[in-house]
Motif scaffolding. Structure first.
Motif, PDB file in Angstrom:
ATOM      1  N   ILE A 208       0.803  -1.224   0.000  1.00  0.00           N
ATOM      2  CA  ILE A 208       0.000   0.000   0.000  1.00  0.00           C
ATOM      3  C   ILE A 208       0.832   1.268   0.000  1.00  0.00           C
ATOM      4  N   LEU A 209       2.066   1.192   0.511  1.00  0.00           N
ATOM      5  CA  LEU A 209       2.907   2.385   0.606  1.00  0.00           C
ATOM      6  C   LEU A 209       4.043   2.389  -0.409  1.00  0.00           C
ATOM      7  N   SER A 210       3.971   1.509  -1.410  1.00  0.00           N
ATOM      8  CA  SER A 210       5.095   1.343  -2.334  1.00  0.00           C
ATOM      9  C   SER A 210       4.816   2.025  -3.680  1.00  0.00           C
ATOM     10  N   PRO A 211       5.430   3.175  -3.932  1.00  0.00           N
ATOM     11  CA  PRO A 211       5.205   3.853  -5.209  1.00  0.00           C
ATOM     12  C   PRO A 211       6.078   3.300  -6.331  1.00  0.00           C
ATOM     13  N   LYS A 212       5.625   3.510  -7.554  1.00  0.00           N
ATOM     14  CA  LYS A 212       6.463   3.255  -8.717  1.00  0.00           C
ATOM     15  C   LYS A 212       7.610   4.274  -8.726  1.00  0.00           C
ATOM     16  N   ASP A 213       8.565   4.028  -9.592  1.00  0.00           N
ATOM     17  CA  ASP A 213       9.667   4.982  -9.736  1.00  0.00           C
ATOM     18  C   ASP A 213       9.239   6.173 -10.586  1.00  0.00           C
ATOM     19  N   LEU A 214       9.881   7.300 -10.326  1.00  0.00           N
ATOM     20  CA  LEU A 214       9.628   8.530 -11.064  1.00  0.00           C
ATOM     21  C   LEU A 214      10.225   8.429 -12.470  1.00  0.00           C
TER      22      LEU A 214
END
Length: 786
Positions: A208-214
């Motif tokens: 739930i707290l894991s974003p993709k890379d920019l």
């Protein structure tokens, strides 16, 4: 001219960055770096790196971007002096105490404010610029419009991230790893709890707290037009092939020659289910997140359609080569591809999209989805870019002159130098030829240089030993590197700690955003209440309703202030006019606003006060000391400052604050279309151990995640009294108002008696401890952080 700034975790990555087009690199030393698990550089390697980079006209920035304890601050300052003396172009820092000492001791060192300083508004940038900071690395949470507004209204250089891993929390304001495991992100040791699985309100487990890379490859021109000075790639923990591939793609994007292959290479080298532009273009909902897998996904290879023994058949969705690495999606089970068979059973070297192939994969089964997580051809091309025969070198012009009295080599390149040497002899048999001299001088081997042209003037009948030609070449290149290193004068640093006198009995401070709690706290003995803070949806009431207590109640302004800056400024003006004289401030930009309005300002915990020099960096009435300090460290800090100090004694520690809302996002909404599903109540994330971390949202759709445990120090009043601090602070979030009053009363009673040497507990204190015995923590009071 915009700068492309690349990461380097080791010397190989540094070469990969430079030889693929970086204008500058940022590296970490083995001391005081915010990526303590990268390879990093010792002092000799830093000197070598500066010499190598400067040969290519590339700048070197060193990260000293961790918070520093008292017992480290002098060593850190001496380390900074070493970096300055040896030609490092700039220092990237986080600690505000170190900022003060650098300005006093190494005045001409260029300083950049790390993203760990959490600077996200124009006022913060301009204030740091006034304090001697030349460049500010903005928080990753800003939109393109917000970045442009800052760039157009400041003299400071602005640096922004353009590619790589995102923190879900505002950097510098995350204590998640620190609190649950003692590994502080503010000290370069983050354990990345954001990459773990959680369930929201007992729902399904996800990352739930894991974003993709920019990713901004298609948007570079927009960032340049916005006025950004430096475009920064994240990745000091990444391998050199990653650095080479990503730097090359962004170099070509900046130069206007980006190809589809460049974009595909950047995807293949590392991605978490694609990429995101994140906050730059308001993509901060579920599209920003990698819910299914927090690691590198690679690219889809295909589904297992048949299995025989230890071999599987796949219909390829992408090309496959020997040496590629495969993984079963979401299971973390992978194999290298050592053999490939076509559908007729013939062994082949490679296969293309659409082919059916057979490979060894014992743990795979029919129906499994396979991803290619390592592309052998891409890795090979990336390595060739920085260690192959055709790698970029710096051209030199050589002018060699020899007479019977000696020889001289002039080298013309980034700088112009001359070396003279004796050792020339009269030839007895065969004289040395011009061709032989050019051949010997051209052997620059592993240096960053090559001779584009060498002019030779030679008297007749001379013999020059090859050893002498090699020596003059070596000495010339060494002198050129010395000149390019641009060593500076020696610096002797000096620091002096203050000595603190014994204070009177500490006062009780309460922080809250609820009127009912504020009144109960005052009724039960609180000496001061700082009211407001983040405009959480669960908060109730207005400080104006507490006007009658204005000699004890004061406004609290939070750590994050972006779109609401003008609102808070107008609010501060109004409250000053109403007679409120003090304020608690967590935001570096709003601090100066309050000071200019005439407030007596207390610095909140957002300033990360970890050493005795931090309190003296800014004008303030008192400072909230970091919750990452243990008892001995607190005592040492307090004993060496004359500023009033505030120590945390009760409450839930806020673990992180994010511009992303996990509640709305998990339900499929972004900030732009969310119907406020948080419903003005507390939600929680549950981890694999069953711990529940509370989530409160604010009126700007930011999320605030709090510890599952409550810090209660009633059993340790003797230790608290021994600190000699000015204030004890209690933070209340979702507690019942009556209970909050009881907590204040228990602490007030314990403090009054403890200051007289009586450390027994009242019945009220014992009751609080008993009722909360399963959810009490001592935080870092007795363990501290690394």
């Amino acid at each position: 001219m915009v700068e492309l700034l690349a990461p380097a975790g080791d010397f190989e990555s540094l070469k990969a960055a430079i030889l693929n087009g970086a204008d500058a690199v940022y590296i970490g030393g083995k001391e005081f770096s915010a990526r303590q698990y990268a390879g990093n550089f010792d002092r000799e390697e830093i000197i070598e790196s500066v010499r190598f980079c400067h040969a290519y006209g590339t700048k070197v920035y060193v990260t000293l971007n961790t918070l520093l304890k008292n017992n480290e601050i002098e060593r850190a300052l001496e380390y900074a002096a070493f970096l300055y003396q040896n030609g490092v172009d700039a220092l990237i820092i986080q600690d505000i105490g170190l900022l003060k000492l650098l300005r006093e001791n190494i005045k001409h060192f260029e300083i950049h404010a790390s993203t760990q300083m959490t600077v996200h508004n124009l006022e913060g940038v301009n204030f740091l610029y006034s304090q001697g900071i030349k460049r500010v690395v903005l928080a990753r949470e800003l939109s393109l419009n917000e970045i442009e507004y800052i760039c157009k209204n400041t003299e400071a250089e602005i640096e922004t991230f353009i590619h790589g891993a995102l923190c879900i929390s505002f950097s510098g304001q995350c204590l998640f790893s620190s609190i649950i495991g003692g590994r502080s992100g503010n000290r370069g040791r983050c354990a990345q709890p954001c990459r773990m699985q959680y369930s929201l309100d007992d729902g399904y487990k996800k990352y739930i707290l894991s974003p993709k890379d920019l990713w901004t490859l298609e948007h570079i021109e927009k960032l340049i037009r916005a006025g950004v000075k430096s475009l920064k790639i994240e990745g000091r923990m990444k391998r050199p092939e990653y650095v080479a591939t990503v730097v090359r793609a962004y170099r070509r994007a900046i130069d206007g020659i980006l190809t589809q292959e460049d974009k595909e290479d950047a995807i293949k080298i590392f991605n978490r289910g694609g990429f995101t532009t994140a906050y730059l273009f308001d993509e901060n909902g579920p599209k920003m997140m990698s819910y299914e897998n927090p690691k590198n996904w690679g690219v889809l290879l295909g589904k297992v359609i048949e299995k025989k023994g230890k071999f599987v058949q796949i219909k390829l969705e992408d090309e496959l080569n020997l040496g590629d690495g495969l993984e079963i999606f979401g299971k973390g089970i992978g194999v290298p591809v050592n053999t490939i068979y076509d559908k007729d059973g013939r062994e082949i070297q490679k296969a293309k999209k659409g082919d059916i192939v057979k490979i060894y994969f014992e743990n795979a089964k029919v129906g499994d989805i396979l991803y290619k997580t390592q592309d052998a051809e891409l890795i090979k091309r990336a390595r060739e870019s920085f260690e192959g025969k055709e790698t970029k070198k710096v051209p030199l012009i050589g002018r060699f002159n020899a007479t019977k009295d000696g020889m001289e080599l002039e080298v013309i390149g980034p700088k112009r130098i001359k070396i003279s040497l004796d050792g020339v002899e009269i030839a007895k048999t065969k004289p040395t030829t011009k061709e032989r001299i050019i051949e010997a001088l051209s052997k620059t081997k592993d240096t960053p240089f090559f001779f584009k042209n060498i002019e030779v003037e030679l008297e007749d009948n001379l013999m020059i030993p090859i050893s002498k030609l090699n020596e003059i070449r070596r000495r010339a290149i060494e002198k050129l590197l010395d000149e390019l290193q641009e060593k500076r004068e020696d610096i002797k640093v000096n620091i002096n700690f203050e000595k603190r006198e014994k204070v009177k009995e500490p006062k009780i401070i309460v922080k809250t955003g609820r009127i009912d709690i504020a009144k109960e706290a005052l009724k039960n003995g609180a000496d001061m209440v700082f009211f407001g803070g983040d405009r959480l949806r669960i908060n109730e009431g207005d400080i104006v309703d507490l006007l009658e207590y204005k000699d004890k109640v004061y406004p609290h302004f939070p750590e994050i202030i972006i779109e609401e800056f003008d609102y808070y400024k107008e609010r501060a003006i109004k409250l000053k006019d109403l007679g409120f004289t003090k304020a608690l401030c967590g935001n570096i930009g709003f601090y100066n606003t309050l000071l200019n309005l005439g407030y007596d300002v207390y610095l909140d915990k957002g300033f990360n006060i970890l050493n005795s020099f931090c309190p003296d960096t800014f004008e303030n009435e008192g400072v909230y000391l970091s919750q990452e300090l243990n008892l001995l460290e607190l005592k040492d800090l307090i004993s060496k400052t004359n500023k009033d100090t505030i120590v945390f004694v009760y409450g839930r520690t806020r673990m992180m604050v994010s511009r992303h809302c996990p509640i709305g996002s998990e339900k499929g909404y972004s900030k732009l279309n969310c119907p406020k599903v948080c419903e003005d109540k507390i939600h929680y994330l549950k981890d694999r151990m069953g711990e529940k971390f509370l989530i409160a949202t604010d009126l700007y759709c930011r999320s605030h995640i709090f510890n599952s445990k409550i810090t209660i120090m009633l059993e340790h009043i003797k230790d608290l009294v021994s600190l000699n601090s000015s204030f004890w602070v209690m933070e209340f979030l979702d507690e019942d108002a009556k209970f909050s009053g009881e907590v204040v009363k228990a602490y007030k009673d314990a403090l009054t008696r403890g200051h007289k040497g009586d450390f027994s507990l009242s019945n009220e204190a014992k009751k609080i401890l008993e009722e909360n015995k399963n959810k009490i923590t001592k935080g870092h009071f007795y363990r501290g952080i690394l």
